[in-house]
Design a protein around this motif. Structure first.
Motif, short mmCIF file in Angstrom:
data_model
loop_
_atom_site.label_atom_id
_atom_site.label_comp_id
_atom_site.label_asym_id
_atom_site.label_seq_id
_atom_site.Cartn_x
_atom_site.Cartn_y
_atom_site.Cartn_z
N THR A 37 0.82 -1.24 0.00
CA THR A 37 0.00 0.00 0.00
C THR A 37 0.84 1.27 0.00
O THR A 37 0.64 2.14 0.84
N ARG A 38 1.76 1.40 -0.92
CA ARG A 38 2.62 2.58 -0.91
C ARG A 38 1.80 3.85 -1.08
O ARG A 38 0.92 3.91 -1.94
N GLU A 39 2.11 4.88 -0.27
CA GLU A 39 1.31 6.11 -0.35
C GLU A 39 1.94 7.13 -1.28
O GLU A 39 1.27 8.03 -1.78
N TYR A 40 3.26 7.05 -1.44
CA TYR A 40 3.96 7.94 -2.38
C TYR A 40 5.28 7.27 -2.75
O TYR A 40 5.74 6.36 -2.06
N VAL A 399 -2.50 16.19 1.75
CA VAL A 399 -1.52 16.75 2.69
C VAL A 399 -0.27 15.85 2.75
O VAL A 399 0.86 16.34 2.69
N ILE A 400 -0.50 14.55 2.82
CA ILE A 400 0.64 13.62 2.90
C ILE A 400 1.50 13.72 1.65
O ILE A 400 2.74 13.74 1.70
N ASP A 401 0.83 13.84 0.50
CA ASP A 401 1.56 13.92 -0.76
C ASP A 401 2.34 15.24 -0.86
O ASP A 401 3.50 15.26 -1.27
N LYS A 402 1.71 16.31 -0.44
CA LYS A 402 2.40 17.62 -0.49
C LYS A 402 3.60 17.61 0.45
O LYS A 402 4.67 18.13 0.12
N GLY A 407 9.71 17.17 1.28
CA GLY A 407 10.80 16.49 1.98
C GLY A 407 10.44 15.91 3.33
O GLY A 407 11.31 15.55 4.11
N LEU A 408 9.13 15.78 3.61
CA LEU A 408 8.73 15.21 4.91
C LEU A 408 7.98 13.90 4.69
O LEU A 408 6.99 13.86 3.96
N LEU A 409 8.44 12.84 5.36
CA LEU A 409 7.76 11.55 5.25
C LEU A 409 6.79 11.37 6.40
O LEU A 409 7.18 11.41 7.57
N THR A 410 5.52 11.20 6.07
CA THR A 410 4.50 10.85 7.08
C THR A 410 3.71 9.68 6.53
O THR A 410 3.94 9.24 5.41
N LEU A 411 2.78 9.18 7.31
CA LEU A 411 1.93 8.09 6.84
C LEU A 411 0.49 8.38 7.24
O LEU A 411 0.23 9.09 8.21
N SER A 412 -0.41 7.75 6.51
CA SER A 412 -1.82 7.86 6.89
C SER A 412 -2.09 6.91 8.05
O SER A 412 -1.29 6.01 8.35
#
Ligand SMILES: Cc1ncc(COP(=O)(O)O)c(C=O)c1O
Length: 449
Positions: A37-40, A399-402, A407-412
């Motif tokens: 389930t890769r988000e980006y 928001v996660i994609d932006k 340069g910031l890695l977050t997850l849902s």
């Protein structure tokens, strides 16, 4: 000038994904299971501290930590040294059939982190789901009962036993047929969406009533129930903390009926919330605790720890080939040492710092409904409308994609939340970068509605 990896703040040098990252994504799409389930498109190559460098030389600030795994950051020199030293000495022996001095050493260390008078015993495995599977088996074995109760929104893993408990997203269960029998779910105390208008301290009273007055009387007699399993802070479910009183009452109910209280600390444990275990905030003493993720800084290791009076199963009842692998344990020993000697305290300090800076996001950003969590386990729930609390899945994804493109890695997490679960070593400069980046991403996303 520091290299990209030594720098504390990320640096992007190509458009994302860069050319090499695109190649890897194409190969991955061809050869890898489409269930992932890769988000980006982050294609990681190296890591150091809270910084990850991709195959094109872009660096990112990692507020995901490989799903809350890299507790001591990436490739901490002490962890790397411990792994290298152990790998040169002995890689595998199998703790099921042979002894290795590291196993009781780590078990003793883990037990020493857990409050409570009763002595405990440990079983090592390889993954969170395996810890949960073992805990289910142990609870059934010990109680000679088979019924299990879990919570809506919970995530306990994806193998068939743990999946029977998991009630997070229906895609995780769909098409997998009949799961374990005798499992029922009840609501989790989700204060932001509390049907009874409670606060984050009092939400859950009616759920306990439902358990005792409906579940116990209409479905499962309590003397048939082997275990109730709970995450003290739901991880995949949206970073939702259970109120302390709720966990205390759950313990009281379990004690009264001889039901095992299994606490799943796979995501919330190992210092992330500012204490070794998130359940400590409620002052309870579970019968069985499941541990994985942050325990070994990325090496595959899990454990379940049970009271001695609970872990009485006989020789041959349970085992595993790789569990307690010497290299993973060496990594865990180095990890726990680092957590104990600074990172747990830092998680508390930086968690307070970040909460202090973001608690008013719901007042400042109309798409932020709630900010919650403990220590460095912080959830941000995104809504389309703060009054109706309509879940804003697309805005959360935006928001996660932006943030990734900055340069910031977050997850849902959950249906419509973002999780911040950085390595426990982050400092104020890095926290400020993350806060600034998310704020910019909120502002840009708000323009979409
Ligand atoms: C609370 C909890 N339990 C169990 C698991 C399953 O762990 P694993 O993916 O290592 O099997 C997870 C994974 O996210 C988790 O968050």
């Amino acid at each position: 000038m520091p290299t990209t990896l030594e720098a504390k703040i990320p640096r992007l040098i190509t458009a994302l994904p860069g050319p090499k990252a695109q190649e890897v994504v194409a190969a991955d799409t061809k050869f890898m299971s489409p269930s992932l389930t890769r988000e980006y498109p982050l294609v990681a190559k190296k890591g150091h501290g809270a910084i990850v460098e991709d195959v094109d030389g872009n660096s990112f600030l990692d507020f995901a930590a490989g799903i809350a795994v890299c507790s001591t950051g990436h490739c901490h020199p002490k962890v790397v040294e411990a792994i290298q030293k152990q790998a040169a000495e002995l890689i595998h022996i199998s703790g099921t059939d042979f002894y290795h001095h590291h196993m009781p050493q780590l078990a003793e260390k883990l037990i020493s982190t857990m409050p409570g008078k009763e002595h405990k015993k440990v079983f090592f495995g390889n993954s969170g789901t395996e810890a949960v599977e073992g805990a289910i088996k142990l609870a059934r074995y010990t109680t000679k009962r088979d019924k299990l109760i879990a919570f809506y929104g919970c995530f306990h893993g994806r193998t068939l036993g743990s999946l029977s408990l998991t009630a997070s997203k229906n895609t995780q269960r769909k098409h997998f047929g009949a799961l374990l029998g005798g499992v029922e779910h009840i609501p989790y105390p989700y204060a932001y969406r509390c049907a009874h208008g409670h606060t984050s301290e009092t939400c859950g009273t009616e759920i306990l009533e439902l358990l005792e007055q409906q579940m116990f009387k209409r479905l499962f007699a309590p003397e048939e129930i082997a275990a109730i399993i709970v995450e003290p802070i739901q991880g995949e479910g949206g970073f939702v903390p259970a109120p302390a009183f709720f966990l205390q009452e759950l313990q009281r109910i379990c004690n009264r009926h001889g039901i095992m209280l299994i606490v799943d600390e796979v995501q919330s444990g190992v210092g992330r919330t500012g204490k070794w275990w998130a359940y400590e905030h409620a002052g309870i003493e579970p019968d069985i605790v499941c541990i994985a993720k942050g325990i070994a800084s990325g090496m595959p290791l899990s454990a379940f720890v049970a009271k001695e009076s609970v872990m009485t199963w006989k020789r041959g009842s349970h085992g595993t080939t790789y569990g307690g692998n010497p290299v993973c344990i060496a990594s865990a020993m180095a990890t726990l040492d680092l957590i104990e000697n600074g990172y747990m305290q830092n998680a508390r300090k930086m968690g307070d710092y970040i909460f202090g800076r973001i608690h008013d996001w719901p007042q400042r950003f109309k798409i932020v409904g709630d900010v919650r969590g403990k220590g460095l386990m912080i959830g941000i729930e995104m809504v389309r409308d703060q009054k109706t609390k309509e879940k804003a899945v697309d805005l959360r994804d935006a928001v996660i994609d932006k943030a990734f493109h900055k340069g910031l890695l977050t997850l849902s997490s959950g249906e419509n939340s973002i999780r911040m679960s950085p390595p426990l070593l982050i400092d104020e400069e890095q926290a400020e970068f993350a806060i600034r980046t998310l704020e910019e991403s909120f502002r840009e996303t708000e323009k979409m509605i």
